[in-house]
Write a protein that holds these residues in place. Structure first.
Motif, PDB file in Angstrom:
ATOM      1  N   ALA A 111       9.831   1.796  -8.140  1.00  0.00           N
ATOM      2  CA  ALA A 111       9.413   3.171  -7.834  1.00  0.00           C
ATOM      3  C   ALA A 111       8.148   3.175  -6.990  1.00  0.00           C
ATOM      4  CB  ALA A 111       9.189   3.938  -9.135  1.00  0.00           C
ATOM      5  N   ALA A 112       7.221   2.269  -7.290  1.00  0.00           N
ATOM      6  CA  ALA A 112       5.994   2.176  -6.497  1.00  0.00           C
ATOM      7  C   ALA A 112       6.311   1.807  -5.057  1.00  0.00           C
ATOM      8  CB  ALA A 112       5.051   1.147  -7.120  1.00  0.00           C
ATOM      9  N   ALA A 113       7.268   0.902  -4.879  1.00  0.00           N
ATOM     10  CA  ALA A 113       7.656   0.535  -3.517  1.00  0.00           C
ATOM     11  C   ALA A 113       8.197   1.740  -2.757  1.00  0.00           C
ATOM     12  CB  ALA A 113       8.706  -0.572  -3.562  1.00  0.00           C
ATOM     13  N   VAL A 116       5.322   4.168  -1.829  1.00  0.00           N
ATOM     14  CA  VAL A 116       4.530   3.604  -0.732  1.00  0.00           C
ATOM     15  C   VAL A 116       5.268   3.829   0.585  1.00  0.00           C
ATOM     16  CG1 VAL A 116       3.701   1.454   0.303  1.00  0.00           C
ATOM     17  CG2 VAL A 116       3.273   1.917  -2.115  1.00  0.00           C
ATOM     18  N   ALA A 117       6.576   3.621   0.572  1.00  0.00           N
ATOM     19  CA  ALA A 117       7.367   3.773   1.797  1.00  0.00           C
ATOM     20  C   ALA A 117       7.417   5.208   2.288  1.00  0.00           C
ATOM     21  CB  ALA A 117       8.784   3.257   1.550  1.00  0.00           C
ATOM     22  N   ASP A 118       7.479   6.178   1.365  1.00  0.00           N
ATOM     23  CA  ASP A 118       7.605   7.571   1.808  1.00  0.00           C
ATOM     24  C   ASP A 118       6.261   8.288   1.954  1.00  0.00           C
ATOM     25  OD1 ASP A 118       6.741   8.516  -0.707  1.00  0.00           O
ATOM     26  OD2 ASP A 118       8.763   8.958  -1.411  1.00  0.00           O
ATOM     27  N   GLY A 119       5.155   7.586   1.679  1.00  0.00           N
ATOM     28  CA  GLY A 119       3.831   8.153   1.895  1.00  0.00           C
ATOM     29  C   GLY A 119       3.229   8.846   0.699  1.00  0.00           C
ATOM     30  N   THR A 120       3.994   9.029  -0.389  1.00  0.00           N
ATOM     31  CA  THR A 120       3.451   9.702  -1.580  1.00  0.00           C
ATOM     32  C   THR A 120       2.251   8.958  -2.143  1.00  0.00           C
ATOM     33  OG1 THR A 120       5.635  10.561  -2.146  1.00  0.00           O
ATOM     34  CG2 THR A 120       3.993  10.538  -3.901  1.00  0.00           C
ATOM     35  N   ALA A 121       2.286   7.627  -2.067  1.00  0.00           N
ATOM     36  CA  ALA A 121       1.198   6.826  -2.637  1.00  0.00           C
ATOM     37  C   ALA A 121      -0.141   7.107  -1.979  1.00  0.00           C
ATOM     38  CB  ALA A 121       1.531   5.336  -2.531  1.00  0.00           C
ATOM     39  N   GLU A 122      -0.144   7.680  -0.784  1.00  0.00           N
ATOM     40  CA  GLU A 122      -1.406   7.977  -0.108  1.00  0.00           C
ATOM     41  C   GLU A 122      -2.127   9.173  -0.713  1.00  0.00           C
ATOM     42  OE1 GLU A 122      -2.497   5.754   1.954  1.00  0.00           O
ATOM     43  OE2 GLU A 122      -0.579   4.731   1.672  1.00  0.00           O
ATOM     44  N   LYS A 123      -1.444   9.893  -1.604  1.00  0.00           N
ATOM     45  CA  LYS A 123      -2.053  11.084  -2.208  1.00  0.00           C
ATOM     46  C   LYS A 123      -2.961  10.759  -3.390  1.00  0.00           C
ATOM     47  CE  LYS A 123       1.832  14.080  -0.921  1.00  0.00           C
ATOM     48  NZ  LYS A 123       2.883  15.021  -1.426  1.00  0.00           N
ATOM     49  N   GLY A 124      -2.950   9.517  -3.834  1.00  0.00           N
ATOM     50  CA  GLY A 124      -3.767   9.164  -4.993  1.00  0.00           C
ATOM     51  C   GLY A 124      -3.833   7.663  -5.163  1.00  0.00           C
ATOM     52  N   THR A 125      -4.183   7.244  -6.367  1.00  0.00           N
ATOM     53  CA  THR A 125      -4.319   5.826  -6.686  1.00  0.00           C
ATOM     54  C   THR A 125      -3.284   5.448  -7.735  1.00  0.00           C
ATOM     55  OG1 THR A 125      -6.684   5.775  -6.172  1.00  0.00           O
ATOM     56  CG2 THR A 125      -5.862   4.089  -7.668  1.00  0.00           C
ATOM     57  N   LEU A 126      -2.626   4.336  -7.498  1.00  0.00           N
ATOM     58  CA  LEU A 126      -1.665   3.782  -8.458  1.00  0.00           C
ATOM     59  C   LEU A 126      -2.201   2.457  -8.976  1.00  0.00           C
ATOM     60  CD1 LEU A 126       1.865   4.289  -6.842  1.00  0.00           C
ATOM     61  CD2 LEU A 126       1.006   5.344  -8.940  1.00  0.00           C
ATOM     62  N   SER A 127      -2.000   2.214 -10.264  1.00  0.00           N
ATOM     63  CA  SER A 127      -2.396   0.924 -10.812  1.00  0.00           C
ATOM     64  C   SER A 127      -1.416   0.483 -11.891  1.00  0.00           C
ATOM     65  CB  SER A 127      -3.828   0.973 -11.372  1.00  0.00           C
ATOM     66  OG  SER A 127      -3.914   1.852 -12.477  1.00  0.00           O
ATOM     67  N   PHE A 128      -1.463  -0.807 -12.168  1.00  0.00           N
ATOM     68  CA  PHE A 128      -0.645  -1.418 -13.219  1.00  0.00           C
ATOM     69  C   PHE A 128      -1.575  -2.139 -14.188  1.00  0.00           C
ATOM     70  CE2 PHE A 128       2.459  -0.871  -9.924  1.00  0.00           C
ATOM     71  CZ  PHE A 128       3.706  -0.811 -10.545  1.00  0.00           C
ATOM     72  N   LEU A 129      -1.374  -1.896 -15.469  1.00  0.00           N
ATOM     73  CA  LEU A 129      -2.040  -2.656 -16.529  1.00  0.00           C
ATOM     74  C   LEU A 129      -0.922  -3.392 -17.267  1.00  0.00           C
ATOM     75  CD1 LEU A 129      -4.470  -1.217 -19.269  1.00  0.00           C
ATOM     76  CD2 LEU A 129      -3.090  -3.253 -19.512  1.00  0.00           C
ATOM     77  N   ILE A 130      -0.804  -4.680 -17.017  1.00  0.00           N
ATOM     78  CA  ILE A 130       0.284  -5.466 -17.585  1.00  0.00           C
ATOM     79  C   ILE A 130      -0.314  -6.551 -18.480  1.00  0.00           C
ATOM     80  CG2 ILE A 130       2.292  -6.892 -17.111  1.00  0.00           C
ATOM     81  CD1 ILE A 130       2.578  -4.034 -16.104  1.00  0.00           C
ATOM     82  N   THR A 131       0.180  -6.639 -19.696  1.00  0.00           N
ATOM     83  CA  THR A 131      -0.343  -7.610 -20.650  1.00  0.00           C
ATOM     84  C   THR A 131       0.749  -8.564 -21.108  1.00  0.00           C
ATOM     85  OG1 THR A 131      -1.485  -7.899 -22.772  1.00  0.00           O
ATOM     86  CG2 THR A 131       0.086  -6.094 -22.625  1.00  0.00           C
TER      87      THR A 131
END
Length: 375
Positions: A111-113, A116-131
């Motif tokens: 979904a993140a990919a 990023v491709a459609d430009g939505t990711a530029e509207k904010g910050t995305l992060s992953f917390l993986i344990t």
């Protein structure tokens, strides 16, 4: 074309990351996220490999974090498909972690990919917390990463945990809280003696029986708007007396309480200590809490999740607080948190599996979540 989460899920499942082992799972995510513009930071605490990955936009939009885990429980015996082969048969992906929760992690990466491709990711910050320490003792995983995030001013505005919350259909349930889990164990000391001369003994079993009666005679509460009533379950009573003519010297019990926000670990400990002091002054006791109860009140974040669920799946997205604990119990101290993920009917079971089409639908759902949250 939407990014397919299946190859990512297969790569993750093929890492035999039985907690706390990593076996290359974090590297799989780094390879998938770095080309998308995510800055990846490995955080090793003790034996545990964790990952924090972040992609910042140029503006001041909101920060949405996705939390998940790559560790899995042991596979056990009796699989019809090898647990770490990630085989697909008749449109179904088999493997330990397919549901809990490598499939969910892969779906959010895909979904993140897409955003990023459609430009939505530029509207904010995305992060992953993986344990790699969710299925284990949870000491060197999410809670340590959260401390690091706070120290480095990386606190998100909201966090979605990708646990398999759906009960029967994808998106039918959103977890907005969890009960707390509190455990107690105590040894009551008496005076050993002959059963024919009870006046010369002090029977700790009788004292223990009175303690347990007082702890269980009444409901702890009647529940709240969002939570069921708290429950206390005695999990063992042990005396170890090999004969029938000796009053034993001590008696032991252990219990667990799943509690709603009308209680805290401090209040429950005080209640039990008070009863012990009255009924069995000579005792040893220890207490532990793996997580306090918490609730994310319905508001903008929860509303965004429900809109995404409705738009993507047609489901209502029932708000729920049932089940056990999750790492959301730690994240709630940093930001609003909720849980939304796959249908969990086969998690931790032999032949854990998910339909491939459902995995792809989960990725579409997560894409809708990102678009709603980043606006």
């Amino acid at each position: 074309m939407a990014t397919d989460p299946l190859p990512i899920a297969q790569d993750l499942i093929r890492c035999a990351s039985v907690t706390p082992a990593d076996e290359g799972a974090i590297a799989v995510l780094e390879r998938a996220l770095e080309p998308l513009g995510f800055q990846c930071t490995r955080l090793r605490f003790g034996e545990v490999e964790n990952l924090f990955a972040i992609r910042r936009s140029g503006g001041n939009g909101p920060h949405l974090c996705f939390a998940g885990h790559t560790d899995v429980v042991p596979p056990g015996e009796g699989w019809t498909h090898p647990p770490f082969a990630a085989e697909v048969e008749d449109g179904t992906l088999y493997g330990r972690g397919a549901v809990d929760m490598k499939g969910g992690v892969a779906a959010f990466v895909a979904a993140a990919a897409d955003v990023v491709a459609d430009g939505t990711a530029e509207k904010g910050t995305l992060s992953f917390l993986i344990t790699g320490d969710e299925e284990g003792v949870a000491v060197d995983g999410t809670t340590r990463v959260l401390d690091w995030m706070a120290e480095n001013h990386l606190v998100p505005d909201m966090c979605l945990v990708g646990e398999p919350t759906s009960k029967e259909r994808l998106g039918d349930t959103i977890k907005i809280g969890r009960r707390g889990s509190f455990s107690a164990e105590f040894t009551i000391h008496g005076i050993q003696g002959h059963v024919a001369y009870p006046e010369r003994a002090d029977n700790p079993v009788h004292r223990l029986a009175r303690v347990l009666y007082r702890l269980t005679e009444k409901p702890l509460d009647s529940g709240t708007e969002w939570f069921q009533a708290s429950t206390l379950q005695v999990t063992t009573v042990d005396v170890g007396n090999p004969t029938n003519n000796i009053v034993p010297a001590k008696a032991f019990a252990r219990l667990n309480i799943r509690f709603n926000p009308t209680h805290t670990a401090v209040s429950l400990e005080a209640w039990i200590r008070g009863i012990l002091a009255e009924e069995a002054p000579r005792h040893d006791a220890s207490f532990s809490c793996s997580g306090e109860a918490f609730l994310t009140e319905p508001g903008p974040f929860v509303d965004a999740l429900r809109r995404a669920v409705q738009a993507s799946t047609g489901e209502e997205g029932k708000l729920d607080t049932g089940g056990g604990t999750s790492d959301a119990r730690f994240i709630t101290r940093l930001c609003p948190v909720a849980e939304l993920g796959a249908v969990g009917t086969t998690m931790h079971k032999v032949d854990e599996r998910t339909p491939v089409e459902e995995l792809r639908r989960l990725s579409s759902l997560y894409g809708a979540v990102i678009r709603e949250c980043l606006g």
